[in-house]
Design an enzyme around this catalytic site. Structure first.
Site, short mmCIF file in Angstrom:
data_model
loop_
_atom_site.label_atom_id
_atom_site.label_comp_id
_atom_site.label_asym_id
_atom_site.label_seq_id
_atom_site.Cartn_x
_atom_site.Cartn_y
_atom_site.Cartn_z
NE ARG A 117 -12.23 30.53 -9.55
CZ ARG A 117 -12.47 30.11 -10.79
NH1 ARG A 117 -12.03 30.82 -11.82
NH2 ARG A 117 -13.10 28.98 -11.02
CB CYS A 137 -10.18 29.74 -19.78
SG CYS A 137 -10.03 29.53 -18.00
CG HIS A 190 -9.83 34.75 -19.70
ND1 HIS A 190 -10.87 34.26 -20.46
CD2 HIS A 190 -9.69 33.91 -18.66
CE1 HIS A 190 -11.35 33.17 -19.88
NE2 HIS A 190 -10.66 32.93 -18.79
N1 GLN Z 1 -14.55 26.78 -14.94
C1 GLN Z 1 -13.17 26.62 -15.38
C2 GLN Z 1 -12.16 26.86 -14.24
O1 GLN Z 1 -12.47 27.51 -13.27
C3 GLN Z 1 -12.86 27.60 -16.51
C4 GLN Z 1 -12.94 29.06 -16.07
C5 GLN Z 1 -12.79 30.04 -17.21
O2 GLN Z 1 -13.11 29.76 -18.37
N2 GLN Z 1 -12.28 31.27 -16.87
O3 GLN Z 1 -11.01 26.40 -14.35
#
Ligand code: GLN
Length: 246
Positions: free
Chosen positions: A132, A98, A197
Site C-alpha cells: 500500500r 484514486c 488525495h
Molecule cells: N481501493 C483502491 C486501492 O486501494 C482505491 C483506494 C483509494 O481510493 N484511496 O488502490
C-alpha cells in the site's frame, strides 16, 4: 471576463460511497473558485439508481474509496458507460481520484474480489499490488504553470496506461500510478485521473483553474480568461510540499 453571466454545472458521482480523504474538497474548490469570479455553479450529487443527464453537465467528479464501495459503484457506472463516453466525446471535463480513477479505466482487479469492469474513458487498467503506497507525492505536469502538482496517495492499486492515454504527470517524490514507470495519473481528452488525495485541488489552484477553463470552453465554445485570485494560502500549501525534504 465579460459581464456575461456564466454557469457551470457539476455532477458529483456517488459521493455517499466514494468520499474518502476529503475528496469532496475538490468539488468545493471548483465551486468556490467559480463563485469568487461570479460564475454561477450548480452541483448535483448523483446517487445509485439516479439518471445522469449528460446534456446538463460540464464537469464530472468521482472520488476515492475502498474496494467494497468500488464494487457497488462499478456496477452502477456500467449503466452509464455509453452516455459518459458521449460526454467525454463532447469535451466534458472529468476529474477522478484514486478509486474513482481506477473505475474510469477498463478494469480494476482487487485482491480478494472479482475483477471490476470500468467504463474505459481512460485506456488504462489497474491490478491490486502487495504494497500500500501511503505518503506525499510531488510531480511535474506539462499542462499547467507552475508545472508542479502535489498531493497525498493511499492505494495498493497499480495502474498501467496504454494507447493514447497520457500520464497526467511524472513523479518526483512518491509512487504514482505503479511505482515503476514514474507516471502519475492519466489524461485522455478532458478526462483526468489521479492518485492525489489531500484533497487535490485546494493545494493545486492552478490545476483547478485549468479544469474550470476547460469546462467553460466545453459549455460556451470560447476561451474565457479567468480573473486572477489571491492564492497566497493555496500556493504556500503547494510549495510546502514541494520544498519539504523527503
Ligand atoms: N481501493 C483502491 C486501492 O486501494 C482505491 C483506494 C483509494 O481510493 N484511496 O488502490
Amino acid at each position: 471576463m465579460s459581464s456575461k453571466n456564466y454557469t457551470l454545472n457539476i455532477a458529483h458521482l456517488y459521493p455517499k460511497l466514494l468520499n474518502i480523504y476529503g475528496d469532496r474538497g475538490n468539488v468545493l474548490t471548483i465551486a468556490k473558485r467559480c463563485e469568487w469570479r461570479d460564475i454561477d455553479v450548480t452541483i448535483d450529487e448523483i446517487d445509485l439508481n439516479d439518471t445522469i443527464d449528460i446534456k446538463k453537465y460540464d464537469f464530472y467528479f468521482i472520488g476515492g474509496g475502498q474496494d467494497q464501495q468500488q464494487i457497488a459503484v462499478a456496477k452502477e457506472l456500467q449503466k452509464h458507460k455509453a452516455s459518459l463516453q458521449d460526454a467525454k466525446d463532447e469535451s466534458a471535463v472529468f476529474l477522478a481520484i484514486c478509486g474513482g480513477y481506477q473505475l474510469l479505466g477498463h478494469y480494476y482487479q482487487p485482491h480478494n474480489a472479482e475483477k471490476l469492469s470500468g467504463i474505459g474513458l481512460l485506456d488504462a487498467y489497474t491490478v491490486a499490488g502487495d504494497t500500500r503506497f501511503i505518503g506525499n507525492v510531488t510531480a511535474s505536469c506539462e499542462y499547467v504553470n507552475p508545472k508542479t502538482l502535489v498531493g497525498f496517495e493511499n492505494h495498493s492499486g497499480l495502474t498501467y496506461l496504454q494507447g493514447d492515454t497520457e500520464p497526467l504527470a511524472i513523479v518526483k517524490t512518491g509512487h504514482g500510478n505503479n511505482a515503476k514507470d514514474k507516471t502519475e495519473g492519466a489524461k485522455s481528452k478532458n478526462v483526468f485521473g489521479t492518485y492525489l488525495h489531500g484533497s487535490f485541488l485546494p493545494k493545486n489552484p492552478h490545476f483547478a483553474d485549468y479544469l474550470i477553463s476547460l469546462a467553460l470552453h466545453k459549455r460556451y465554445k470560447e476561451e474565457i480568461q479567468l480573473p486572477p485570485l489571491n492564492d497566497d494560502i493555496e500556493v504556500n500549501a503547494h510549495n510546502a510540499l514541494i520544498n519539504k525534504k523527503y
